[in-house]
Write a protein that holds these residues in place. Structure first.
Motif, mmCIF file in Angstrom:
data_model
loop_
_atom_site.group_PDB
_atom_site.id
_atom_site.type_symbol
_atom_site.label_atom_id
_atom_site.label_comp_id
_atom_site.label_asym_id
_atom_site.label_seq_id
_atom_site.Cartn_x
_atom_site.Cartn_y
_atom_site.Cartn_z
ATOM 1 N N PHE A 137 59.901 58.943 42.045
ATOM 2 C CA PHE A 137 60.223 57.807 43.296
ATOM 3 C C PHE A 137 62.021 58.164 43.497
ATOM 4 C CE2 PHE A 137 60.596 53.839 45.166
ATOM 5 C CZ PHE A 137 59.863 53.648 45.689
ATOM 6 N N ILE A 138 61.990 58.210 44.897
ATOM 7 C CA ILE A 138 63.181 58.117 45.190
ATOM 8 C C ILE A 138 63.584 56.539 46.470
ATOM 9 C CG2 ILE A 138 62.084 59.456 47.774
ATOM 10 C CD1 ILE A 138 65.215 60.855 47.756
ATOM 11 N N LEU A 139 65.206 56.435 46.250
ATOM 12 C CA LEU A 139 65.205 55.818 47.227
ATOM 13 C C LEU A 139 66.608 55.734 48.197
ATOM 14 C CD1 LEU A 139 64.403 52.069 45.127
ATOM 15 C CD2 LEU A 139 64.054 52.466 47.854
ATOM 16 N N THR A 140 66.755 56.079 48.786
ATOM 17 C CA THR A 140 67.982 56.175 49.609
ATOM 18 C C THR A 140 68.824 54.307 50.298
ATOM 19 O OG1 THR A 140 67.027 56.641 51.193
ATOM 20 C CG2 THR A 140 68.080 58.158 49.961
ATOM 21 N N SER A 141 68.363 53.088 50.490
ATOM 22 C CA SER A 141 69.017 51.988 50.683
ATOM 23 C C SER A 141 70.485 52.390 50.620
ATOM 24 C CB SER A 141 67.757 51.544 50.740
ATOM 25 O OG SER A 141 66.413 51.418 50.406
ATOM 26 N N ASP A 142 70.417 51.130 51.541
ATOM 27 C CA ASP A 142 72.004 50.712 51.730
ATOM 28 C C ASP A 142 71.972 49.676 50.635
ATOM 29 O OD1 ASP A 142 73.208 51.397 53.973
ATOM 30 O OD2 ASP A 142 72.176 50.587 55.759
ATOM 31 N N VAL B 31 59.628 59.085 37.395
ATOM 32 C CA VAL B 31 60.810 58.645 37.617
ATOM 33 C C VAL B 31 61.734 58.369 38.849
ATOM 34 C CG1 VAL B 31 63.410 59.984 36.983
ATOM 35 C CG2 VAL B 31 61.186 60.676 35.572
ATOM 36 N N PRO B 32 62.997 56.763 38.761
ATOM 37 C CA PRO B 32 63.601 56.663 39.235
ATOM 38 C C PRO B 32 64.506 57.528 39.846
ATOM 39 C CG PRO B 32 63.623 55.558 37.734
ATOM 40 C CD PRO B 32 62.648 56.047 37.805
ATOM 41 N N VAL B 33 64.772 57.950 41.225
ATOM 42 C CA VAL B 33 65.902 58.657 41.527
ATOM 43 C C VAL B 33 66.824 57.924 42.667
ATOM 44 C CG1 VAL B 33 65.551 61.139 40.405
ATOM 45 C CG2 VAL B 33 64.248 60.799 43.170
ATOM 46 N N ILE B 34 67.709 57.508 42.933
ATOM 47 C CA ILE B 34 68.465 56.537 43.699
ATOM 48 C C ILE B 34 69.622 56.896 44.229
ATOM 49 C CG2 ILE B 34 69.349 54.420 43.314
ATOM 50 C CD1 ILE B 34 67.249 53.435 41.898
ATOM 51 N N LEU B 35 69.764 56.634 45.464
ATOM 52 C CA LEU B 35 71.048 56.767 45.991
ATOM 53 C C LEU B 35 72.339 55.115 45.567
ATOM 54 C CD1 LEU B 35 72.775 58.987 47.540
ATOM 55 C CD2 LEU B 35 72.425 57.759 49.207
ATOM 56 N N ASN B 36 72.688 55.455 45.046
ATOM 57 C CA ASN B 36 73.689 54.245 44.488
ATOM 58 C C ASN B 36 74.345 53.103 45.544
ATOM 59 O OD1 ASN B 36 75.208 52.506 42.922
ATOM 60 N ND2 ASN B 36 77.499 53.374 42.895
ATOM 61 N N GLY C 167 66.245 56.431 34.245
ATOM 62 C CA GLY C 167 66.477 57.274 35.928
ATOM 63 C C GLY C 167 67.826 57.532 36.058
ATOM 64 N N PHE C 168 67.901 57.649 37.148
ATOM 65 C CA PHE C 168 68.834 58.481 37.542
ATOM 66 C C PHE C 168 69.970 57.274 38.937
ATOM 67 C CE2 PHE C 168 67.154 61.194 35.085
ATOM 68 C CZ PHE C 168 68.133 61.935 34.875
ATOM 69 N N ILE C 169 71.228 57.620 39.296
ATOM 70 C CA ILE C 169 71.775 57.154 40.255
ATOM 71 C C ILE C 169 72.782 58.091 40.342
ATOM 72 C CG2 ILE C 169 73.178 54.591 40.646
ATOM 73 C CD1 ILE C 169 71.774 53.170 39.093
ATOM 74 N N GLU C 170 72.907 58.098 41.496
ATOM 75 C CA GLU C 170 74.004 59.210 42.321
ATOM 76 C C GLU C 170 74.625 58.462 43.563
ATOM 77 O OE1 GLU C 170 74.945 61.169 40.116
ATOM 78 O OE2 GLU C 170 72.874 62.171 39.142
ATOM 79 N N ASP C 171 76.248 58.946 43.679
ATOM 80 C CA ASP C 171 77.005 58.663 44.331
ATOM 81 C C ASP C 171 76.739 58.883 46.047
ATOM 82 O OD1 ASP C 171 77.700 56.143 42.196
ATOM 83 O OD2 ASP C 171 79.528 57.334 42.162
ATOM 84 N N THR C 172 76.584 60.317 45.409
ATOM 85 C CA THR C 172 76.569 61.097 46.664
ATOM 86 C C THR C 172 75.223 62.206 47.791
ATOM 87 O OG1 THR C 172 76.986 63.435 46.485
ATOM 88 C CG2 THR C 172 78.774 61.632 46.266
ATOM 89 N N ILE C 173 74.979 62.563 48.522
ATOM 90 C CA ILE C 173 73.616 62.800 49.409
ATOM 91 C C ILE C 173 73.596 64.280 48.746
ATOM 92 C CG2 ILE C 173 72.433 64.516 50.995
ATOM 93 C CD1 ILE C 173 73.243 61.799 53.011
#
Length: 371
Positions: free
Chosen positions: A275-280, A297-302, A316-322
């Protein structure tokens, strides 16, 4: 026990996280013996074509009221909504009124003026307000001093994260004693399982806040390495034309599928691996918890406060860059055993921390605020 009325105020019953919460709270009260003296009144500004209303247990002490709509005459509409609420207040004398979001508070001003002490207001602020209260996220941006005044009319504000609480304290001068952090929840539907036919899924509004342009950039990088990967976008909103244009320009038409908002969201989620999230920014998305409950599994742009409900590398995972998020997704899609373990941990997290006890905690907070 004496009979008691609870008012819940929002804009509509369309398919969304707040609407899901209203249904869960109303139904929880309806089927609970200890709340058998409470009738829940859901007060809405307008009807939605696709609506959660059908999931309310109406035969058990739940009433829905729809207010007057005058979209051309906005100020007149607010005046009539104030009169309507005043009439409903006089008719039912609710002990507590639970209002979602600061922008719905103005329609209570008239009733609050006449019944200042008797009208007990609790606000559900399900976002990070200073980030939300600006274009293009909201059409009516209130100045901070007016928002502070509106919050002063309430006895309690409920939000989902400590970050959101601090935001209310720093930008709107709310006392920490007036803010309660209660995370959201997901109701277990019985552990559905299905074949993982979709690599990535997003479910929610197609809105500027969601930054779906970044989502497509991430997926573009995934597709370069995994050319058969699929991304399913479930929802609708103002950004739909822009998204379709980007999909075409990035030559992703064979890999990205858009689907309308659906009541059968679990069926879509069950088919997905990630499940992907790239929100502000976000509050704490209900659909994210629902996905985790189904081992997606959540994969999130921080974004702010994401680490308050996702433990990176565990559930899940939180990453800082695209670029980092792209690499993480490729890794997870290439390592099924790791992905499966993280999915199991995600479900376990929701079952332990974001379960029905959070509904009970919310109802108790609402009721105790008037004591």
């Amino acid at each position: 026990m004496p009979q008691e009325n609870l008012f819940i105020l929002f804009s509509d019953f369309g398919l969304g996280g707040v609407q899901r919460k209203i249904v869960d709270i109303a139904n929880y009260i309806s089927i609970s013996k200890k709340y058998e003296n409470i009738t829940t009144h859901v007060i809405l500004k307008h009807k939605s074509e696709v609506s959660f209303e059908k999931y309310l247990i109406k035969e058990k002490r739940v009433v829905v009221h729809y207010q007057i709509r005058l979209p051309i005459f906005r100020r007149l509409e607010i005046f009539f909504q104030n009169l309507e609420f005043l009439f409903l207040y006089l008719k039912y004398h609710p002990k507590n009124t639970f209002v979602f979001f600061h922008y719905n508070l103005p329609q209570l001003l008239l009733a609050k003026m006449f019944f200042y002490r008797q009208l007990n207001i609790i606000v559900g602020q399900d976002n990070i307000l200073s980030l939300y209260n600006k274009p293009p996220h909201i059409t009516r941006c209130f100045p901070n001093f007016f928002i502070s005044f509106l919050f002063s009319l309430s006895s309690l504000v409920i939000t989902q994260t400590s970050f959101a609480k601090n935001d209310l304290m720093e930008n709107y001068f709310l006392s920490p004693n007036k803010i309660l952090v209660i995370p959201n929840w997901a109701v277990d539907a019985g552990g559905m399982s299905g074949r993982k036919e979709i690599e990535l899924i997003y479910c929610g509004r197609f809105a500027p806040q969601k930054r779906m342009d970044r989502m497509l950039k991430v997926f573009y990088g995934v597709k370069k390495v995994l050319p058969k990967a699929k991304l399913v976008l479930v929802g609708q909103g103002s950004e739909e034309k822009k998204i379709k244009k980007m999909i075409k320009e990035m030559e992703l038409t064979k890999n990205v599928v858009l689907k309308p908002t659906t009541f059968f969201l679990n069926e879509e989620l069950t088919r997905a691996s990630l499940f992907i999230l790239t929100s502000d920014f976000e509050g704490q998305p209900m659909v994210l918890l629902e996905a985790m409950l189904l081992k997606v599994v959540p994969v999130i742009l921080n974004y702010p406060a994401a680490n308050e409900y996702i433990i990176k590398g565990y559930d899940g995972f939180i990453e800082d860059t695209i670029n980092d998020l792209t690499k993480r997704i490729i890794f997870l899609l290439s390592h099924q055993k790791i992905r499966k373990k993280i999915g199991e941990n995600a479900r376990d997290t929701v079952l332990k921390k974001y379960n029905k006890e959070r509904i009970e905690q919310t109802i108790k907070a609402i009721r105790s605020s008037s004591d």
